[in-house]
Each structure stands twice: as C-alpha cells, then as structure tokens.
Design an enzyme around this catalytic site. Structure first.
Site, short mmCIF file in Angstrom:
data_model
loop_
_atom_site.label_atom_id
_atom_site.label_comp_id
_atom_site.label_asym_id
_atom_site.label_seq_id
_atom_site.Cartn_x
_atom_site.Cartn_y
_atom_site.Cartn_z
CD1 TRP A 1 -1.53 -2.05 2.55
CD2 TRP A 1 -2.83 -1.70 0.75
NE1 TRP A 1 -2.48 -3.05 2.49
CE2 TRP A 1 -3.28 -2.86 1.39
CE3 TRP A 1 -3.49 -1.27 -0.40
CZ2 TRP A 1 -4.36 -3.62 0.93
CZ3 TRP A 1 -4.56 -2.00 -0.87
CH2 TRP A 1 -4.99 -3.16 -0.21
CG HIS B 1 1.61 0.88 4.72
ND1 HIS B 1 1.69 -0.43 5.15
CD2 HIS B 1 2.11 0.89 3.46
CE1 HIS B 1 2.23 -1.17 4.19
NE2 HIS B 1 2.49 -0.39 3.14
CG ASP C 1 6.73 1.29 1.60
OD1 ASP C 1 7.27 0.23 1.20
OD2 ASP C 1 5.51 1.46 1.67
NE ARG D 1 10.42 -1.54 -0.84
CZ ARG D 1 9.79 -1.30 -1.98
NH1 ARG D 1 8.97 -0.28 -2.08
NH2 ARG D 1 9.96 -2.08 -3.01
CG HIS E 1 8.17 -4.11 1.53
ND1 HIS E 1 7.66 -2.96 2.08
CD2 HIS E 1 9.49 -4.11 1.82
CE1 HIS E 1 8.65 -2.28 2.67
NE2 HIS E 1 9.76 -2.96 2.52
CG HIS F 1 5.50 -1.49 6.06
ND1 HIS F 1 5.20 -0.21 5.65
CD2 HIS F 1 5.77 -2.19 4.94
CE1 HIS F 1 5.30 -0.14 4.33
NE2 HIS F 1 5.65 -1.33 3.87
CG ASP G 1 3.37 -3.72 2.08
OD1 ASP G 1 2.54 -2.89 1.65
OD2 ASP G 1 4.60 -3.50 2.10
CG HIS H 1 2.42 -5.99 -1.67
ND1 HIS H 1 3.54 -5.51 -1.02
CD2 HIS H 1 1.97 -4.97 -2.42
CE1 HIS H 1 3.72 -4.23 -1.35
NE2 HIS H 1 2.78 -3.88 -2.20
CG HIS I 1 2.45 -2.82 -7.17
ND1 HIS I 1 2.49 -4.10 -6.70
CD2 HIS I 1 2.71 -2.02 -6.10
CE1 HIS I 1 2.76 -4.09 -5.40
NE2 HIS I 1 2.90 -2.83 -5.01
CG ASP J 1 0.91 -0.25 -3.57
OD1 ASP J 1 0.51 -1.25 -2.95
OD2 ASP J 1 2.11 -0.07 -3.88
N1 DCM Z 1 6.61 -5.39 -5.42
C1 DCM Z 1 5.83 -6.53 -5.31
N2 DCM Z 1 6.23 -7.67 -5.90
C2 DCM Z 1 7.38 -7.70 -6.62
C3 DCM Z 1 8.17 -6.56 -6.74
C4 DCM Z 1 7.76 -5.40 -6.13
O1 DCM Z 1 4.80 -6.50 -4.66
N3 DCM Z 1 7.76 -8.85 -7.17
C5 DCM Z 1 6.15 -4.17 -4.77
C6 DCM Z 1 7.11 -3.59 -3.78
C7 DCM Z 1 6.91 -2.12 -3.95
C8 DCM Z 1 6.42 -1.92 -5.35
O2 DCM Z 1 6.00 -3.22 -5.80
O3 DCM Z 1 5.88 -1.70 -3.10
C9 DCM Z 1 7.49 -1.34 -6.22
O4 DCM Z 1 8.63 -2.12 -6.07
P1 DCM Z 1 10.06 -1.68 -6.58
O5 DCM Z 1 10.21 -0.27 -6.11
O6 DCM Z 1 10.99 -2.64 -5.90
O7 DCM Z 1 10.00 -1.82 -8.06
N1 DCM Z 2 8.50 4.85 -1.71
C1 DCM Z 2 9.39 5.46 -0.84
N2 DCM Z 2 10.63 5.81 -1.26
C2 DCM Z 2 10.99 5.60 -2.53
C3 DCM Z 2 10.10 4.99 -3.43
C4 DCM Z 2 8.86 4.63 -2.99
O1 DCM Z 2 9.03 5.67 0.31
N3 DCM Z 2 12.20 5.97 -2.93
C5 DCM Z 2 7.19 4.47 -1.20
C6 DCM Z 2 6.09 5.30 -1.81
C7 DCM Z 2 5.07 4.26 -2.26
C8 DCM Z 2 5.57 2.97 -1.67
O2 DCM Z 2 6.97 3.13 -1.51
O3 DCM Z 2 3.81 4.60 -1.70
C9 DCM Z 2 5.32 1.77 -2.52
O4 DCM Z 2 5.72 0.68 -1.74
P1 DCM Z 2 4.81 -0.61 -1.50
O5 DCM Z 2 4.16 -0.91 -2.80
O6 DCM Z 2 5.72 -1.60 -0.87
O7 DCM Z 2 3.72 -0.21 -0.50
ZN ZN Z 3 5.73 -1.88 1.64
ZN ZN Z 4 2.84 -1.99 -3.06
#
Ligand code: DCM
Ligand code: DCM
Ligand code: ZN
Ligand code: ZN
Ligand code: DCM
Length: 271
Positions: free
Chosen positions: A1, A6, A45, A48, A60, A116, A120, A126, A149, A153
């Site tokens: 999300w 979150h 987030d 990461r 996540h 968190h 997720d 996810h 995605h 989210d």
């Molecule tokens: N994500 C996911 N499954 C994956 C890869 C990424 O659910 N196989 C999620 C994690 C982040 C978002 O997608 O919230 C974007 O991931 P990233 O920034 O690693 O591309």
């Molecule tokens: N995000 C962050 N920092 C970054 C890139 C993305 O905090 N450099 C956050 C904003 C998005 C979230 O990650 O809302 C997506 O993550 P996920 O899909 O794991 O919830």
């Molecule tokens: Zn997350």
């Molecule tokens: Zn996500």
C-alpha cells in the site's frame, strides 16, 4: 500500500488494541500521541531504497508463482525467495519484537516492520509474481497512466474515498474511525471473528501464510479476472475500480483488525 493504506491499517489497529497494548507500544515507539502507530506504519517503505535498508526490499511481498485467473495459490517453499519474503519477515520481526533480551532499538525497529508487513500482506498484488506484482503492467486510471501495482496500492483507494482532501494522516484517522465502527457494529461485525481464525502467535508462518492465501485469491477474482494480458493498456478507473474499491476497503479492515490482535498477543507473550 501507499502511505495512506499503511496509516489507515495502523490507525485502525490503534482503535482496537487493549489499553495494555497501547501503553506497551507507545513506550516502545516513544510517543503517547493517538497516531503513535499510524506515523511509523509507512517507515519500512522509506528505507527500502537506501543502502542500509536494501536488505529488506523483498520483505514487503511474496511472489506467488501461480497462473491467474485460472489458478491462484501460494506455496511457501516455491514462492518465498532465498532472500526472504513477507511471510518469514513477519515471523522474524514478530519474534524480535517480543524478545526482552534484545536491545530497545532492535525491538522498536522490529515493531515498525511488523506493523508495515501486516498491512502489505493484505494487498493482493503483494501476493503475486506476475509482472513483478503488476509493476510491469501499464494501465490508464481516469486517463492518467500508472502501473497496475500503483493502482492497487493507492489510486483505487483514493477514488473510493472520493479523492484526497486533506493530509494523508487526517484522512487515515477519519477512515479508520469509520472502519472501526463497521467492524464493531456495522457491516463487518458478523464476519470479524472469522478474520481471527488463523491468528496464532506460536506459528507466525502458518498465520501469515493463511492471510497471504486469502489475499492471493483476490488476484484471480478482482485483479486479473480475464488474465494479465487482457488488462494491459485498459482504462481501469471505471467499472474495474468500482468492483475493487470495496475489496480494498475490506482488506484494510482485515489488516487493521488482525494487526490489533497480533499486537495484543505480542504483549501477552512478552517476557
Ligand atoms: N513489489 C511486489 N512484488 C514484486 C516486486 C515489487 O509486490 N515482485 C512491490 C514492492 C513495492 C512496489 O512493488 O511496493 C514497487 O517495487 P520496486 O520499487 O521494488 O519496483
Ligand atoms: N516509496 C518510498 N521511497 C521511494 C520509493 C517509494 O518511500 N524511494 C514508497 C512510496 C510508495 C511505496 O513506496 O507509496 C510503494 O511501496 P509498497 O508498494 O511496498 O507499498
Ligand atoms: Zn511496503
Ligand atoms: Zn505496493
Ligand atoms: N509451510 C507451509 N506450507 C508449505 C511450506 C511450509 O505451511 N508449503 C509452513 C509450515 C511451517 C513452516 O512453513 O510452519 C516451515 O517453514 P520453514 O520452511 O521456514 O521452516
């Protein structure tokens, strides 16, 4: 999300935990404010993509190698990566959060991950490998291009709430209050007990796997009802989002309700 999802799950949990649990986590997190859980919920987030936080990037989600829409399934051995996934990450950080031998900073950090990851784990994408959890599928949402995605989210949730009016934290506070009433005496009251049937702190892997399987089933029904190819390039802000909105609402409600129960049990087990 996104942050809003979150913060809402965490705010909802803070409405539902016992007084003892509230005091325990307010002390651990160093805040007696009503938003003591909501403000830390998006933290995982924010780290990461940093050098030190990189180790947690696979925590996540779990990449279910199934074939929606005909087969939706999560297999722990098949789908939990060597580097970890949301299932064993939740189990790990749950153990750390209740281990009194660990230093305070480590228990605090573990609690932030727990809050968190319970959130997720309730986002359908996810719990899906296809197109990196939908990240590589582009769609239109009310004329703007996003990856699928992101749509799950954030976009659908924002539209479901009638748009973002105000700061995310205050939107989360208001929405979580409505969900708390829906759970205690409204449309979710009758089913809320069934949401806790898999909550077992003695077996966090099985608990998390049950939540993951329940959430992954939504991928077949609501995310890719006609398969992943069919949705590419489509406008999903209309009928698709109208069907998905209530699904996301329930997932946020389930996540917050389960988070409250999980935190209560952590406090009971702490010694
Ligand atoms: N994500 C996911 N499954 C994956 C890869 C990424 O659910 N196989 C999620 C994690 C982040 C978002 O997608 O919230 C974007 O991931 P990233 O920034 O690693 O591309
Ligand atoms: N995000 C962050 N920092 C970054 C890139 C993305 O905090 N450099 C956050 C904003 C998005 C979230 O990650 O809302 C997506 O993550 P996920 O899909 O794991 O919830
Ligand atoms: Zn997350
Ligand atoms: Zn996500
Ligand atoms: N597990 C499961 N289904 C699988 C594989 C494992 O429910 N297909 C659960 C049962 C145990 C735990 O995972 O609680 C064992 O996990 P590990 O392989 O990390 O020891």
């Amino acid at each position: 999300w996104g942050s809003l999802g979150h913060m809402t799950t965490a705010y909802l949990a803070s409405h539902l935990v016992s007084n003892t649990t509230e005091a325990f986590f307010q002390e651990l997190l160093g805040s007696t404010a009503p938003d003591y859980l909501a403000t830390i919920a998006p933290w995982a987030d924010s780290i990461r993509y940093t050098d030190w936080g990189r180790f947690s990037k696979n925590f996540h989600f779990i990449d279910a190698h199934d074939t929606p829409p005909t087969d939706c399934s999560v297999d722990y051995e098949r789908d939990c990566k060597d580097g970890g996934c949301v299932i064993n990450a939740l189990a790990n950080y749950t153990k750390q959060s209740l281990d009194s031998e660990l230093p305070l900073w480590q228990r605090e950090q573990a609690a932030k991950f727990v809050v968190h990851f319970i959130g997720d784990m309730h986002q359908p994408l996810h719990n899906e490998n296809t197109a990196l959890g939908g990240n590589r599928i582009y769609v239109h949402f009310d004329g703007h291009q996003f990856n699928l995605h992101h749509v799950w989210d954030s976009s659908i949730m924002e539209k479901f709430l009638g748009g973002l009016h105000g700061a995310p934290l205050s939107i989360a506070e208001k929405w979580s209050g409505e969900l708390a009433i829906a759970i205690t005496e409204g449309k979710f009251a009758a089913e809320k007990d069934s949401w806790l049937k898999d909550v077992n702190l003695d077996d966090p892997i099985s608990s998390a796997l049950a939540w993951s399987r329940e959430t992954n089933a939504l991928v077949c029904k609501y995310v890719f009802p006609e398969g992943p190819e069919a949705i590419k390039g489509k406008e999903v802000g209309g009928e698709y989002a109208e069907k998905a909105g209530p699904v996301i609402e329930k997932q946020i409600a389930r996540a917050g309700y389960r988070m409250a129960a999980w935190l209560d049990r952590i406090v009971d087990a702490y010694q």
